[in-house]
Each structure stands twice: as C-alpha cells, then as structure tokens.
Design a protein around this motif. Sequence first.
Motif, PDB file in Angstrom:
ATOM      1  N   LEU A 298       0.822  -1.203   0.000  1.00  0.00           N
ATOM      2  CA  LEU A 298       0.000   0.000   0.000  1.00  0.00           C
ATOM      3  C   LEU A 298       0.859   1.257   0.000  1.00  0.00           C
ATOM      4  O   LEU A 298       0.537   2.256  -0.660  1.00  0.00           O
ATOM      5  N   ALA A 299       1.957   1.219   0.773  1.00  0.00           N
ATOM      6  CA  ALA A 299       2.853   2.379   0.796  1.00  0.00           C
ATOM      7  C   ALA A 299       3.462   2.612  -0.584  1.00  0.00           C
ATOM      8  O   ALA A 299       3.564   3.756  -1.056  1.00  0.00           O
ATOM      9  N   SER A 300       3.864   1.528  -1.251  1.00  0.00           N
ATOM     10  CA  SER A 300       4.419   1.666  -2.603  1.00  0.00           C
ATOM     11  C   SER A 300       3.362   2.170  -3.573  1.00  0.00           C
ATOM     12  O   SER A 300       3.640   3.002  -4.450  1.00  0.00           O
ATOM     13  N   PHE A 301       2.127   1.676  -3.401  1.00  0.00           N
ATOM     14  CA  PHE A 301       1.054   2.097  -4.304  1.00  0.00           C
ATOM     15  C   PHE A 301       0.761   3.583  -4.152  1.00  0.00           C
ATOM     16  O   PHE A 301       0.511   4.277  -5.146  1.00  0.00           O
ATOM     17  N   ARG A 302       0.776   4.094  -2.933  1.00  0.00           N
ATOM     18  CA  ARG A 302       0.487   5.509  -2.725  1.00  0.00           C
ATOM     19  C   ARG A 302       1.476   6.392  -3.480  1.00  0.00           C
ATOM     20  O   ARG A 302       1.099   7.394  -4.084  1.00  0.00           O
TER      21      ARG A 302
END
Length: 731
Positions: free
Chosen positions: A13-17
């Motif tokens: 999720l952090a990478s996606f943001r």
Amino acid sequence: MSLDRKALQQQLLASFRVEAQERLGVLADGLANWREEGASGESIESLFREVHSLKGAARAVGLLPIEQICHAWESLLGAVRGGTLELTPARVELCRYALRGVQALHAGQPANTEEQAQLIEDLEAAAQGAAVSLPESLVAIPALPAEPGTLRVSAGRLDALLFHSESLLQHKLEARAHARLLGEHRAACEPQRGHRLLAGGTLQRLRESAQALPTASQDALKALLEHLDWSQAQLDRLHFEAIQLEKAGKHLSQSLAQLSESLAEELQSVLLLAGSSLVEGLPAMVQDLASQAGKRVTLQVRGASLQVDKRILDELRTPLTHLLRNAVDHGLETPGQRAACGKPEVGLIQLELIQESADRFELRVQDDGRGLALAQLKAKAVAAGLLSEEQAQALSAAEAGKLIFASGLSTSALLTDLSGRGLGMAIVQESVERIGGRIELESEPGRGACFHLHLPLNLSTFRAVIVRNAERTFAVPALAVERCLRLPATAVKNQENRPTLVFEGEVLPVWSLADVLGLTPLARDDGYLTLLLLKVRGERFALLVEELLGDQEITVKNLGRQLLRVRNLLGATVLGDGQLVPILHPGDLYRSALATTASTLVQPAESADVRSQRLLIAEDSFTSRGLLKAILEGAGYRVATANDGLEAWNALKQGPFDLLVSDVEMPRMDGFSLTSRIRADRELAQLPVVLVTALHSAEDRARGLEAGANAYLVKSGFEQDSLLDAIRRLI
C-alpha cells in the motif's frame, strides 16, 4: 517461513500511494492539456497506458473501487485510441470526473457506492458510444495528509548522497587526467636536461676561448653565458618541480580514487538489494490470478540472492507483473487442456536472475504453456493495418514473435480485466529500454515461451563505447553494441537505394549517425568505414561513425526535469577531461534511423544501361540464392531466380536475360549441363555464364571452361566485388 500478509499488504500500500500519486499527476496534466489544446494520438496513448498501469497497481494491492473505475475508464480511452469513438469535449469532461473520483479514493475519502456505480456505468456507456451525461457537481478532493514515516525523506537524502558520490567519482577521473598531464609535462623536461649535459663541454670551451676576444666581445659573451647558466638553473628547478608535482598528482589521484570508490561502494551497497525484494508478493498474486482464470500454477524463483540496484528493481516491478499476468492468462492452459496434451495439470512458471558479467544480469521469465500464437499475431497485425497480407506471410517465426511488442496487439480472443488489450508487452519493452536494457523472446508452440531481460546491475554506471561524429563526442551503451567494425568503403552497397552491408551471411541496413541525428558529416578520404554493429529489439543494424575512441565505464547523469525525455538521448556523462558527452538511446536511434529518408551513404545510381540489364540466378540453396540476389539487386540489376538448372533453362527459353549466374551442384540439371545446353542452343549460345561453386579443383575448373562458362568463381574465396567485376566485364 510463514508469510506475514498483513505486513506485506502495508508495504504494498505504501508503494502504491507513491506510484499512484505520480500517475495521477501525469493524468491531471494530460487532461488539462486536452481541455485547452485538444488531444493528439500520442497523448491518448500515453494516458491510456497510465490508466492501464494504475489499474494493475490497484489490483495488486486489492483496491477494488479504484480498479473498477480505471477498468471502465480504460475501456473509454481504448475506444478513442482505436478510432471507433471521437474524443468530444463531453467525453473529456467525463474523463476528468473519473480522475476526480480516483483522486478522492486515493486521498482516503469514503466511497459513495451509488456515485461510484453511476460513474462506472457512465464510463462504460460512453465507451459504447452512448451520449455522455455529466454529474452536476464534481467530487471535492481533500488535501493528502503528510506521511508520518521518514522513509521517503531518508531515501531522498540517500539519493542526494549518491549524487554527490558520483560527482566525487567524476572528480577522480579528472584528477587522474591531470596526473597524466603532469607526467607528460615532466617527461617533456627530460630531453632539455639531457641536452644541457651534452652541451656542458661546449660551453666550457667557449669560456676558455673568450680570453682571446676583444674586451667588448668578452663582456657580451660573458653576459650571454651567464644568462644561459641562469636559464639552465631555471630549467633544472622546473624539472625538479615537475617531478614533485607529478608525484603529488599521482598521490592525490590515488587518494581521491580510493576515497570516491570506497564511498561509492558503500552507498551502492546500501542501494543494492537482493532480488528476493523484487518477487515479494508475486507468488500470492500469481495464485490469485490463476484462481480467477481457473488454472493451476507453480511459480519457481531462482537466483533471488543476486544483488541488484534498488532503482533497477523498482523499475522492473511493473514489467515483471505484466509478464507474469500474461503467462497465467495467455500462456498456461487449463488443467483439462494440459492433460489432453500430455502435460502435468499444474503449469510451471520459472523466474530466474542470472549474473552475466560484472555489470550485467539477466531476468528470465519462462512458462511451459502453449507458446505464442503466431498465426493470430499476424492476423491481428493485418487487421490493425500494421502489415499487409503478403508482408505477414513473409515473416519468419522470430519476426512474427516481435509483433507481441506492438502496442494494441494481443492474441487473447476475449477482453478481460486481466489482459487482452494488447498494451502490457509494449509497456514491458519501454520500461526495460528506459533503464538501458533489452528484451529477447523465445517461443515454441506447445512448449511455452521464455522472455530474456538483459539489464545493468547498476543504474549509475555502465560501460559505453565512445565515438566521435561531426566533431562531437557521443557515448553508446555497450549493452547494445555487438561488434565494432572497420571495413573498406566498398563493403557498403546500395540495395533498393538503401545502404546495406553483408556481414556473416546477413544483409544489414547501414545508417550514418550524422544522418540519424541531423548533423553535417565530415568528408572521408581514407577509403575505410568505422561501423558499430548494434542489436535493438532483436534487429541488427550498422551505424557509421567517423571515429572510435574506445570504451570505458561512465557515470550516468539525467538531463534534469526540464529535459526529462529527449529523443535519441538516454542521459549525459562527463569524461575525465571534463568534456560533457551525451549518451545515445539505442532504441530511439533505431526508430529515428527508420524514419530517415535520405542518406549520405547512398552511392550514385547506376546508369540506365545497368538498370535495364536482367540477370538470372540458378541456385538450389535458399540462403545462397538470397545472398546473390541481394548483391546483384544492390548493384542495380534486375534479378530473377531459379531453384535448379532445369527451372533456369525453362526461364531462359521463356524470357530474355543478359547473363546467367549459376551454381554447379544442383538437382535435376547441374551447372555444367546447363552451360553445355546453352552453348548448343542457337538463340542462347552468346549468353554470358558465370559459375559460382564450391568445387575448387583444377579438374572442375577445366570442366566448367570446357562446358563454355565465361567465368568460374569459387565460393570459398568468393567476394561480392569479384562477382560484380566479372559481370561488368562480360556485359
């Protein structure tokens, strides 16, 4: 080892943001330009890809609302991209509303299921050509909260440190160059010192003989000798200082080299990650995709301990996701289909990282599925207008396989949320080339497909070939250079008004780097050409340069945000002498070369007499026949071919020819018999005949001349100039 799915999900999720924020910014800018300036085909293609990639990233982290909106939005853009819909202002506004909806979800705003369903319905209806109904108000986008962690800050500082270490590495190269110049300066003083020692006796004799001169002359000579003594002392002092400066320069260069290399290695070691970080989450994704497709699959990973630059791994995640998705959806069969083919019901996908050299590695993705459907690819290319029916039929299996990288081509008969839009492989190829790599494909029907991604281990430095052209210096990534050649100018021939080179039995196109880059070429007067043999996207071609300066390891500098993407340029570097040198982009060079309409290499056209002369080739070998045909057509002749002696005889009786080039060993009628029959025929008796054969004995040569051949050339020592000279003499 158990998989902490919760921790993995948070990491994804952090990478996606981060990724989504960048892609949404590109989409916002693109749509703003559409509203004010209209949309070009290139901008539609660009935004289509951004939405496609954003959809894939949302699916990977399980953000279903964003994925659903992007999927419907992608359908609308796909219809516009395919030419079935016109991009009206209303449809542009609907795209802007879709962007606002995705931005709201990305910002964490609670989803309104009714509005979201209505948006998806409007997008899908618009994709089918229905009238667009716009909402009365747009979604308000709250400001994104600042991220509490320091990961992005520390990563930025790390990048800054890496940048400074690369600058220090550049200073190391400059210090080494200055140390070399100091050594040359010291060496230049050595002859002067030797001359002083040799002239010492002469000066002493001058001093002794000065007593016999008049007083005025004695004073003048004494002043001159004193000046010479002072000059020699100064030279001795300069020589001593040069020796000391050289020692100091070497010491400074070595110390700076040790410091910069140690710092660079330490920082690189921080950025180097095991390949296992690249495959995190992929096994679970593959299993999810297989479940959706009703298939069973095992993913095997090898070489995951290989250390690779983190920036390379980050760039590879999207291409690798596309390759695995295609392998599951396109490549592998269902369990029932595999059983019917005698295969295990569980398909196999192998992912392997292999170190090729000190600065390169290969990422290999292989499956044991059905392989590429080449016939479908050709049919799709014809339907899309990329090829004609004749061109498609003439493609070899390897050439047809390359069609998979064309944007918009897919072998999937069904458009699904997994694939079928024909976009993924184009993204894969562009992503690999953007980081200085290349991709190759192998496929065997019924046995599967294998993709070879050849990539640099480090994004900051790599080896490059340094060339000079039109008084400018350029660097070409060594990964794309197969050979460096120096050949006589006669080796380049014209074929259909295009310069070509026959190398290792293959006819290769030749372009001048000056023509490709729009530079003014310098005159060549030594009779030789310097060529780089490049391989780009599986295509080999030769690039003419004026001078080859060597190869060396270079540090790569980007061109800044203002020049984020410049055609034909990959970046820039600074050589040890401080010279700023652009790094050429091999993929862009090939595309620019294909678009080049004129060439300074094109030789003057043959006379009308040569163009009107018609030659017949009799050769049973397909390869030799094609080579001879290329040579003769390149010289301006009209050429017909025959597969054996009997077919050549029939052709000679049916139409006029000016000369026959024939092999000797052929089925049905050999070259000797064909020549004898020609000499016995009243109409053909005067036809010149050139025998080109592997038979080299004196007896064979005598037999050929006895049969009536005008020339006898042996293939083992055969050169195209010999054949052309023989033909010119005969006709």
